[in-house]
Design a protein around this motif. Sequence first.
Motif, PDB file in Angstrom:
ATOM      1  N   MET A  30       0.801  -1.232   0.000  1.00 45.41           N
ATOM      2  CA  MET A  30       0.000   0.000   0.000  1.00 45.41           C
ATOM      3  C   MET A  30       0.831   1.278   0.000  1.00 45.41           C
ATOM      4  SD  MET A  30      -3.165  -0.967   2.548  1.00 45.41           S
ATOM      5  CE  MET A  30      -4.051   0.513   2.082  1.00 45.41           C
ATOM      6  N   GLY A  31       2.086   1.176   0.420  1.00 46.53           N
ATOM      7  CA  GLY A  31       2.936   2.361   0.511  1.00 46.53           C
ATOM      8  C   GLY A  31       2.918   3.003   1.875  1.00 46.53           C
ATOM      9  N   PHE A  32       2.090   2.519   2.757  1.00 49.97           N
ATOM     10  CA  PHE A  32       1.988   3.012   4.133  1.00 49.97           C
ATOM     11  C   PHE A  32       1.274   1.941   4.952  1.00 49.97           C
ATOM     12  CE2 PHE A  32      -1.758   4.262   1.819  1.00 49.97           C
ATOM     13  CZ  PHE A  32      -2.807   4.002   2.687  1.00 49.97           C
ATOM     14  N   LEU A  33       1.371   2.037   6.277  1.00 47.76           N
ATOM     15  CA  LEU A  33       0.667   1.102   7.149  1.00 47.76           C
ATOM     16  C   LEU A  33      -0.668   1.730   7.539  1.00 47.76           C
ATOM     17  CD1 LEU A  33       0.640  -1.543   8.774  1.00 47.76           C
ATOM     18  CD2 LEU A  33       1.648  -0.259  10.673  1.00 47.76           C
ATOM     19  N   PRO A  34      -1.791   1.117   7.160  1.00 46.97           N
ATOM     20  CA  PRO A  34      -3.093   1.710   7.488  1.00 46.97           C
ATOM     21  C   PRO A  34      -3.391   1.667   8.985  1.00 46.97           C
ATOM     22  CG  PRO A  34      -3.393  -0.420   6.410  1.00 46.97           C
ATOM     23  CD  PRO A  34      -1.927  -0.116   6.355  1.00 46.97           C
ATOM     24  N   ASN A  35      -3.952   2.748   9.471  1.00 50.02           N
ATOM     25  CA  ASN A  35      -4.308   2.828  10.888  1.00 50.02           C
ATOM     26  C   ASN A  35      -5.347   1.790  11.278  1.00 50.02           C
ATOM     27  OD1 ASN A  35      -2.544   4.957  11.541  1.00 50.02           O
ATOM     28  ND2 ASN A  35      -3.997   6.475  10.773  1.00 50.02           N
ATOM     29  N   SER A  36      -6.125   1.322  10.316  1.00 47.78           N
ATOM     30  CA  SER A  36      -7.120   0.280  10.611  1.00 47.78           C
ATOM     31  C   SER A  36      -6.459  -0.965  11.185  1.00 47.78           C
ATOM     32  CB  SER A  36      -7.904  -0.074   9.356  1.00 47.78           C
ATOM     33  OG  SER A  36      -7.038  -0.492   8.314  1.00 47.78           O
ATOM     34  N   MET A  37      -5.253  -1.280  10.708  1.00 41.58           N
ATOM     35  CA  MET A  37      -4.568  -2.484  11.195  1.00 41.58           C
ATOM     36  C   MET A  37      -4.040  -2.293  12.615  1.00 41.58           C
ATOM     37  SD  MET A  37      -2.845  -4.408   8.009  1.00 41.58           S
ATOM     38  CE  MET A  37      -3.491  -5.966   8.612  1.00 41.58           C
ATOM     39  N   HIS A  87      -8.813   5.433   0.500  1.00 38.53           N
ATOM     40  CA  HIS A  87      -7.786   4.423   0.237  1.00 38.53           C
ATOM     41  C   HIS A  87      -7.923   3.831  -1.154  1.00 38.53           C
ATOM     42  CE1 HIS A  87      -6.191   3.196   4.477  1.00 38.53           C
ATOM     43  NE2 HIS A  87      -6.211   4.506   4.310  1.00 38.53           N
ATOM     44  N   THR A  88      -9.127   3.457  -1.534  1.00 45.87           N
ATOM     45  CA  THR A  88      -9.300   2.752  -2.807  1.00 45.87           C
ATOM     46  C   THR A  88      -9.075   3.678  -4.002  1.00 45.87           C
ATOM     47  OG1 THR A  88     -11.706   3.055  -2.610  1.00 45.87           O
ATOM     48  CG2 THR A  88     -10.800   0.939  -1.882  1.00 45.87           C
ATOM     49  N   ASN A 169     -14.071   0.629   9.603  1.00 45.21           N
ATOM     50  CA  ASN A 169     -13.487   1.970   9.638  1.00 45.21           C
ATOM     51  C   ASN A 169     -14.520   3.072   9.843  1.00 45.21           C
ATOM     52  OD1 ASN A 169     -10.609   1.390   9.222  1.00 45.21           O
ATOM     53  ND2 ASN A 169     -11.348   0.474   7.329  1.00 45.21           N
ATOM     54  N   ASP A 170     -15.728   2.877   9.345  1.00 41.39           N
ATOM     55  CA  ASP A 170     -16.759   3.872   9.578  1.00 41.39           C
ATOM     56  C   ASP A 170     -17.194   3.856  11.037  1.00 41.39           C
ATOM     57  OD1 ASP A 170     -18.091   5.983   8.458  1.00 41.39           O
ATOM     58  OD2 ASP A 170     -19.738   4.802   7.647  1.00 41.39           O
ATOM     59  N   THR A 171     -17.244   2.670  11.642  1.00 43.08           N
ATOM     60  CA  THR A 171     -17.639   2.562  13.043  1.00 43.08           C
ATOM     61  C   THR A 171     -16.574   3.122  13.975  1.00 43.08           C
ATOM     62  OG1 THR A 171     -18.962   0.594  12.552  1.00 43.08           O
ATOM     63  CG2 THR A 171     -18.353   0.955  14.855  1.00 43.08           C
ATOM     64  N   PHE A 172     -15.312   2.799  13.699  1.00 44.26           N
ATOM     65  CA  PHE A 172     -14.225   3.273  14.552  1.00 44.26           C
ATOM     66  C   PHE A 172     -13.765   4.690  14.205  1.00 44.26           C
ATOM     67  CE2 PHE A 172     -13.240  -1.345  15.414  1.00 44.26           C
ATOM     68  CZ  PHE A 172     -13.469  -1.273  16.776  1.00 44.26           C
ATOM     69  N   ALA A 173     -14.305   5.284  13.139  1.00 43.47           N
ATOM     70  CA  ALA A 173     -13.861   6.617  12.700  1.00 43.47           C
ATOM     71  C   ALA A 173     -12.339   6.635  12.564  1.00 43.47           C
ATOM     72  CB  ALA A 173     -14.323   7.700  13.680  1.00 43.47           C
ATOM     73  N   THR A 174     -11.809   5.600  11.906  1.00 46.77           N
ATOM     74  CA  THR A 174     -10.359   5.443  11.776  1.00 46.77           C
ATOM     75  C   THR A 174      -9.730   6.683  11.142  1.00 46.77           C
ATOM     76  OG1 THR A 174     -10.771   3.083  11.391  1.00 46.77           O
ATOM     77  CG2 THR A 174      -8.557   3.906  10.920  1.00 46.77           C
ATOM     78  N   GLN A 175      -8.655   7.139  11.753  1.00 43.38           N
ATOM     79  CA  GLN A 175      -7.973   8.342  11.263  1.00 43.38           C
ATOM     80  C   GLN A 175      -7.240   8.044   9.960  1.00 43.38           C
ATOM     81  OE1 GLN A 175      -5.542  10.416  14.186  1.00 43.38           O
ATOM     82  NE2 GLN A 175      -4.133  11.078  12.578  1.00 43.38           N
ATOM     83  N   LEU A 176      -7.457   8.907   8.975  1.00 41.65           N
ATOM     84  CA  LEU A 176      -6.771   8.755   7.691  1.00 41.65           C
ATOM     85  C   LEU A 176      -5.289   9.105   7.816  1.00 41.65           C
ATOM     86  CD1 LEU A 176      -9.449  10.176   5.274  1.00 41.65           C
ATOM     87  CD2 LEU A 176      -8.266   7.984   4.962  1.00 41.65           C
TER      88      LEU A 176
END
Length: 200
Positions: A30-37, A87-88, A169-176
């Motif tokens: 992805m080029g970065f580590l997503p905060n979702s993980m 992301h997509t 991600n919508d539930t946790f309001a994951t930070q972009l």
Amino acid sequence: MADAASSVQGLKREDLPDLEGVFQLVEGAMGFLPNSMLIMARKPGLVEAFAGLGALVQGPSSLPDEIKRMVAFMASRAAGCVYCQTHTHHQAANAGIGADKLDAIWAYETSDLFSEGERAALRVAQGAGQAPNAVTADDMAALKQHFTDEQIVDLVAVISMFGFLNRWNDTFATQLEADPTAHAKAHMAAHGWDAGKHAG
């Protein structure tokens, strides 16, 4: 942030040495580590299982990669998940899908940038991203005119994987993260994109 959902924060990468191998694979793709993980890391087995699912669903198959990427964006947009839309769209652009095509994706039914097969795939992604599911028998019949059963399984697998991510991600309001946010500000803001509760 004021959103109650944001009260569950991601863990720090440096505190998760057992997951570093998985993180490096995801970061490489992805080029970065997503905060979702980093939120998933509160249940380490989920990180490993989901990374494996992602590698299988998004890996090589007879379904063209461009279709997979457009379907992922369409399903996420239909579901209303800004984090996954960002992301997509970012990943589709990085994969070489032209800005003009991504700009026109919501007008896929009438834009001459899309083939009939792409229209059929995007129609199913749009319907499947909604709740309740809006895919019809006619939508699936149109899909079968352009794709094999195996390709259709691949396509629905992409939609379904993002169904999990959309709700997560919508539930946790994951930070972009910084990179996809910068991309969205440059390429999506003119079409109504706003980070909203996902802003850093």
